[in-house]
Design a protein around this motif. Structure first.
Motif, PDB file in Angstrom:
ATOM      1  N   GLU A  78      -5.419   3.423 -13.097  1.00 32.37           N
ATOM      2  CA  GLU A  78      -4.868   4.408 -14.088  1.00 32.37           C
ATOM      3  C   GLU A  78      -3.395   3.300 -13.230  1.00 32.37           C
ATOM      4  OE1 GLU A  78      -1.570   7.631 -15.258  1.00 32.37           O
ATOM      5  OE2 GLU A  78      -3.027   8.095 -13.524  1.00 32.37           O
ATOM      6  N   SER A  79      -3.579   2.741 -14.562  1.00 35.25           N
ATOM      7  CA  SER A  79      -1.571   2.268 -13.619  1.00 35.25           C
ATOM      8  C   SER A  79      -0.607   1.938 -14.686  1.00 35.25           C
ATOM      9  CB  SER A  79      -2.949   0.791 -14.012  1.00 35.25           C
ATOM     10  OG  SER A  79      -3.026   0.312 -15.486  1.00 35.25           O
ATOM     11  N   ILE A  80       0.652   2.390 -13.413  1.00 39.00           N
ATOM     12  CA  ILE A  80       1.826   3.118 -14.321  1.00 39.00           C
ATOM     13  C   ILE A  80       2.705   1.790 -14.150  1.00 39.00           C
ATOM     14  CG2 ILE A  80       2.893   4.913 -14.914  1.00 39.00           C
ATOM     15  CD1 ILE A  80       1.424   5.756 -13.047  1.00 39.00           C
ATOM     16  N   PRO A  81       3.438   0.852 -15.080  1.00 38.58           N
ATOM     17  CA  PRO A  81       4.213  -0.073 -15.158  1.00 38.58           C
ATOM     18  C   PRO A  81       5.437   0.816 -15.623  1.00 38.58           C
ATOM     19  CG  PRO A  81       3.225  -0.083 -17.093  1.00 38.58           C
ATOM     20  CD  PRO A  81       2.639   0.966 -16.484  1.00 38.58           C
TER      21      PRO A  81
ATOM     22  N   LEU B   1       4.536  -2.167 -10.895  1.00 32.89           N
ATOM     23  CA  LEU B   1       3.549  -1.477 -11.772  1.00 32.89           C
ATOM     24  C   LEU B   1       2.691  -0.656 -10.092  1.00 32.89           C
ATOM     25  CD1 LEU B   1       1.221  -1.519 -13.931  1.00 32.89           C
ATOM     26  CD2 LEU B   1      -0.401  -3.270 -12.789  1.00 32.89           C
ATOM     27  N   VAL B   2       2.463   0.353 -10.366  1.00 34.02           N
ATOM     28  CA  VAL B   2       1.779   1.624  -9.364  1.00 34.02           C
ATOM     29  C   VAL B   2       0.446   1.426 -10.153  1.00 34.02           C
ATOM     30  CG1 VAL B   2       1.338   3.397  -8.147  1.00 34.02           C
ATOM     31  CG2 VAL B   2       3.384   2.445  -8.725  1.00 34.02           C
ATOM     32  N   ILE B   3      -0.921   0.449  -9.339  1.00 30.27           N
ATOM     33  CA  ILE B   3      -2.564   0.833  -9.793  1.00 30.27           C
ATOM     34  C   ILE B   3      -2.770   2.108  -8.394  1.00 30.27           C
ATOM     35  CG2 ILE B   3      -4.489  -0.233  -9.827  1.00 30.27           C
ATOM     36  CD1 ILE B   3      -2.567  -2.697  -9.819  1.00 30.27           C
ATOM     37  N   LYS B   4      -3.975   3.493  -9.423  1.00 27.12           N
ATOM     38  CA  LYS B   4      -3.755   3.362  -8.155  1.00 27.12           C
ATOM     39  C   LYS B   4      -5.968   3.435  -8.614  1.00 27.12           C
ATOM     40  CE  LYS B   4      -6.478   8.569  -8.612  1.00 27.12           C
ATOM     41  NZ  LYS B   4      -6.091  10.421  -9.315  1.00 27.12           N
TER      42      LYS B   4
ATOM     43  N   GLU C 166       0.751  -1.131  -0.141  1.00 29.35           N
ATOM     44  CA  GLU C 166       0.229  -0.687   0.110  1.00 29.35           C
ATOM     45  C   GLU C 166       0.972   1.186  -0.559  1.00 29.35           C
ATOM     46  OE1 GLU C 166      -3.931  -0.337   2.476  1.00 29.35           O
ATOM     47  OE2 GLU C 166      -3.198  -2.059   3.431  1.00 29.35           O
ATOM     48  N   VAL C 167       0.694   1.996  -1.598  1.00 28.42           N
ATOM     49  CA  VAL C 167       2.059   3.696  -1.425  1.00 28.42           C
ATOM     50  C   VAL C 167       0.343   5.036  -1.240  1.00 28.42           C
ATOM     51  CG1 VAL C 167       3.328   2.444  -2.453  1.00 28.42           C
ATOM     52  CG2 VAL C 167       1.369   2.996  -3.229  1.00 28.42           C
ATOM     53  N   GLY C 168      -0.568   4.627  -0.564  1.00 30.06           N
ATOM     54  CA  GLY C 168      -1.205   4.990   0.140  1.00 30.06           C
ATOM     55  C   GLY C 168      -2.647   5.444  -0.388  1.00 30.06           C
ATOM     56  N   ASP C 169      -3.416   6.081   0.434  1.00 31.51           N
ATOM     57  CA  ASP C 169      -4.692   6.198   0.784  1.00 31.51           C
ATOM     58  C   ASP C 169      -5.722   5.072  -0.932  1.00 31.51           C
ATOM     59  OD1 ASP C 169      -5.438   6.765   2.646  1.00 31.51           O
ATOM     60  OD2 ASP C 169      -5.409   9.208   2.214  1.00 31.51           O
ATOM     61  N   CYS C 170      -4.815   5.472  -2.311  1.00 28.45           N
ATOM     62  CA  CYS C 170      -5.604   4.538  -3.484  1.00 28.45           C
ATOM     63  C   CYS C 170      -4.584   4.546  -4.093  1.00 28.45           C
ATOM     64  CB  CYS C 170      -6.709   6.163  -3.448  1.00 28.45           C
ATOM     65  SG  CYS C 170      -5.946   7.288  -4.241  1.00 28.45           S
ATOM     66  N   TYR C 171      -3.496   3.842  -3.238  1.00 30.11           N
ATOM     67  CA  TYR C 171      -2.548   3.307  -4.654  1.00 30.11           C
ATOM     68  C   TYR C 171      -2.318   2.108  -4.107  1.00 30.11           C
ATOM     69  CZ  TYR C 171      -2.348   8.119  -7.212  1.00 30.11           C
ATOM     70  OH  TYR C 171      -2.647   9.216  -7.284  1.00 30.11           O
ATOM     71  N   ILE C 172      -1.858   1.280  -4.976  1.00 36.14           N
ATOM     72  CA  ILE C 172      -0.610  -0.084  -4.336  1.00 36.14           C
ATOM     73  C   ILE C 172       0.245   0.165  -5.763  1.00 36.14           C
ATOM     74  CG2 ILE C 172      -2.614  -1.538  -3.436  1.00 36.14           C
ATOM     75  CD1 ILE C 172      -3.215  -3.021  -5.885  1.00 36.14           C
ATOM     76  N   MET C 173       1.254  -0.465  -5.033  1.00 34.81           N
ATOM     77  CA  MET C 173       2.019  -1.248  -6.146  1.00 34.81           C
ATOM     78  C   MET C 173       2.450  -2.569  -5.881  1.00 34.81           C
ATOM     79  SD  MET C 173       6.670   0.127  -5.994  1.00 34.81           S
ATOM     80  CE  MET C 173       6.799  -0.209  -4.525  1.00 34.81           C
TER      81      MET C 173
ATOM     82  N   ILE D 138     -15.636   2.269  -4.953  1.00 40.04           N
ATOM     83  CA  ILE D 138     -16.053   1.723  -6.106  1.00 40.04           C
ATOM     84  C   ILE D 138     -15.670  -0.226  -5.502  1.00 40.04           C
ATOM     85  CG2 ILE D 138     -15.876   0.946  -8.411  1.00 40.04           C
ATOM     86  CD1 ILE D 138     -15.719   3.668  -9.119  1.00 40.04           C
ATOM     87  N   ILE D 139     -14.245  -0.178  -6.103  1.00 39.84           N
ATOM     88  CA  ILE D 139     -13.216  -1.119  -5.460  1.00 39.84           C
ATOM     89  C   ILE D 139     -12.454  -2.225  -4.066  1.00 39.84           C
ATOM     90  CG2 ILE D 139     -11.766  -0.519  -6.682  1.00 39.84           C
ATOM     91  CD1 ILE D 139     -11.969  -3.368  -8.176  1.00 39.84           C
ATOM     92  N   GLU D 140     -13.080  -2.511  -3.353  1.00 36.38           N
ATOM     93  CA  GLU D 140     -11.688  -2.590  -1.722  1.00 36.38           C
ATOM     94  C   GLU D 140     -10.377  -3.520  -2.094  1.00 36.38           C
ATOM     95  OE1 GLU D 140     -14.054  -5.480   0.436  1.00 36.38           O
ATOM     96  OE2 GLU D 140     -16.005  -3.853   1.160  1.00 36.38           O
ATOM     97  N   LEU D 141      -9.367  -2.672  -1.343  1.00 34.59           N
ATOM     98  CA  LEU D 141      -8.197  -3.048  -1.654  1.00 34.59           C
ATOM     99  C   LEU D 141      -8.497  -4.410  -1.537  1.00 34.59           C
ATOM    100  CD1 LEU D 141      -5.202  -2.945  -1.830  1.00 34.59           C
ATOM    101  CD2 LEU D 141      -5.160  -2.514   0.631  1.00 34.59           C
ATOM    102  N   SER D 142      -9.104  -5.583  -1.041  1.00 36.40           N
ATOM    103  CA  SER D 142      -8.795  -7.259  -0.871  1.00 36.40           C
ATOM    104  C   SER D 142      -9.359  -7.642  -2.176  1.00 36.40           C
ATOM    105  CB  SER D 142      -9.547  -7.498   0.281  1.00 36.40           C
ATOM    106  OG  SER D 142     -10.785  -7.088   0.337  1.00 36.40           O
ATOM    107  N   LYS D 143      -9.968  -7.200  -2.640  1.00 39.38           N
ATOM    108  CA  LYS D 143     -10.560  -7.914  -3.943  1.00 39.38           C
ATOM    109  C   LYS D 143      -9.334  -7.216  -5.187  1.00 39.38           C
ATOM    110  CE  LYS D 143     -13.435  -7.453  -7.518  1.00 39.38           C
ATOM    111  NZ  LYS D 143     -15.344  -6.940  -8.125  1.00 39.38           N
ATOM    112  N   ILE D 144      -8.384  -5.970  -4.967  1.00 43.02           N
ATOM    113  CA  ILE D 144      -7.618  -6.020  -5.917  1.00 43.02           C
ATOM    114  C   ILE D 144      -6.479  -6.926  -6.047  1.00 43.02           C
ATOM    115  CG2 ILE D 144      -5.737  -3.759  -6.756  1.00 43.02           C
ATOM    116  CD1 ILE D 144      -7.739  -1.794  -6.139  1.00 43.02           C
ATOM    117  N   VAL D 145      -6.009  -7.094  -4.187  1.00 42.11           N
ATOM    118  CA  VAL D 145      -4.960  -8.221  -4.081  1.00 42.11           C
ATOM    119  C   VAL D 145      -5.250  -9.492  -5.063  1.00 42.11           C
ATOM    120  CG1 VAL D 145      -3.556  -8.942  -2.746  1.00 42.11           C
ATOM    121  CG2 VAL D 145      -4.456  -6.596  -2.316  1.00 42.11           C
TER     122      VAL D 145
END
Length: 286
Positions: free
Chosen positions: A49-52, A57-60, A10-17, A65-72
Motif C-alpha cells: 500500500e502507498s499513502i500520499p 508518501l508512506v509505503i508499506k 525507515e518508519v517501521g519494520d515494513c514501512y518507509i516514507m 518479497i522485496i528488499e528495502l534497498s530495491k525500493i529505495v
C-alpha cells in the motif's frame, strides 16, 4: 539516504516514507501522487500500500518479497523520471462542491465555542484580516475562481484537505487554540494553508466560513458519487466550489437524503505537471 529534494526514512519494520520536507505545495503533493501511480502501473511486487499526504508518501511493503534497498533504488529512479519529464500526466477528477457561505450552522458553532470555551473573533472576519481581503465577497472570489487540489484524505473518515491550485488566490489562517469539541457536518474551513471539508460531526480547529449540503461519506454507497468507494474524495482530485443560497442548500440536502442527488464529477480529466509549472511561471509565482 538523501537527495537534493527528498529524504527516505525507515518508519517501521515494513514501512518507509518519502519525505519532501516541511513544505506545503501542490507540486510536491503531485510528485508524491505520481510516485504512487508509477508503482501501481509498474506493478511492483511486494508493495502492499502507498499513502500520499501533503509532502510525503508512506509505503508499506512485504520484506519477504522485496528488499528495502530495491525500493529505495526504485524511488530514486521514479523521481528522476518525474523531475526530467514535463509531460507527465496524472489522472485527476474534477468534483463540484456546492457551498453556502456564512451559513447559520457554522456561525452557531463559533458562537457556541465563545460561550463554552473562550471568546474568539468572527472566523470570516479573521480570515479576511489575515489575508488583507476587503470582506466576504473577496473571500468568495478566492474560493470560487480557482480549483483546489486534494492533498490528503484522513483525520476523520472521508475528510478531504486541499490546497489552492492558483497561488494568487492562496489564503491562510491560524487554527483554533484550543480546538473545538464539535464541528457541524459539511462545514468548510481553513487552517494554515489547507482547506478542509468536515464529513462528520467532529472536533476541529480550522476557521469556518461555509458549509456544503452534499455527503462526503456514504457507507451504504447509495448515492451515485460513491459507486467505487464509500469515500467521495481521493488524493489528486480537484475541487471546484460553486456558491449556492439557502433554498439550494435545502433542496440539495433533501435530494441527498432521498438518494436522488447527482454529483457533478468530471471523471476523465488529466492534469499535466509541466503545464502546471508553466502556469506558475506565467503567474510570476515560481
Amino acid at each position: 539516504m538523501m537527495d537534493k529534494t527528498f529524504k527516505i526514512w525507515e518508519v517501521g519494520d515494513c514501512y518507509i516514507m518519502i519525505d519532501f520536507g516541511l513544505v506545503k505545495s501542490v507540486e510536491v503533493n503531485i510528485k508524491a501522487t505520481l510516485l504512487k501511480d508509477m508503482m501501481e502501473k509498474e506493478g511492483v511486487d511486494g508493495i502492499v500500500e502507498s499513502i500520499p499526504s501533503n509532502s510525503s508518501l508512506v509505503i508499506k511493503y512485504d520484506p519477504k518479497i522485496i528488499e528495502l534497498s530495491k525500493i529505495v533504488q526504485l524511488m530514486h529512479d521514479f523521481l528522476d523520471r518525474i523531475e526530467s519529464k514535463d509531460n507527465l500526466e496524472i489522472h485527476s477528477r474534477i468534483i463540484e462542491v456546492p457551498i453556502l457561505f456564512d451559513d447559520p450552522w457554522t456561525k452557531e458553532c463559533v458562537e457556541d465555542y465563545c460561550r463554552k470555551i473562550k471568546p474568539i473573533e468572527n472566523n470570516i472576519e479573521l480570515i479576511c484580516r489575515e489575508n488583507k481581503l476587503d470582506g466576504l465577497e473577496e473571500l468568495k472570489y478566492k474560493y470560487l475562481f480557482p480549483q483546489h487540489w486534494v492533498t490528503y484524505v484522513g483525520f476523520t473518515p472521508g475528510l478531504a484537505s486541499s490546497l489552492c491550485l492558483d497561488p494568487r488566490c492562496d489564503l491562510s489562517a491560524p487554527k483554533y487554540n484550543p480546538p473545538r469539541l464539535e464541528t457541524p457536518t459539511g462545514a468548510v474551513g481553513i487552517g494554515g494553508s489547507n482547506t478542509s471539508i468536515y464529513p462528520l460531526v467532529s472536533a476541529g480547529g480550522f476557521q469556518l466560513f461555509g458549509i456544503t449540503p452534499i455527503p462526503l461519506l456514504d457507507l451504504d454507497q447509495r448515492l451515485d458519487g460513491f459507486k467505487d468507494s464509500p469515500v467521495l474524495f481521493k488524493v489528486g482530485d480537484r475541487i471546484k466550489y460553486v456558491e449556492i443560497d439557502m433554498d439550494d442548500y435545502n433542496r440539495i440536502k433533501q435530494q441527498a437524503a432521498d438518494g436522488t442527488y447527482h454529483y457533478n464529477i468530471i471523471p476523465y480529466d488529466k492534469f499535466c505537471l509541466g503545464g502546471y509549472r508553466e502556469f506558475l511561471a506565467e503567474a510570476g509565482t515560481k
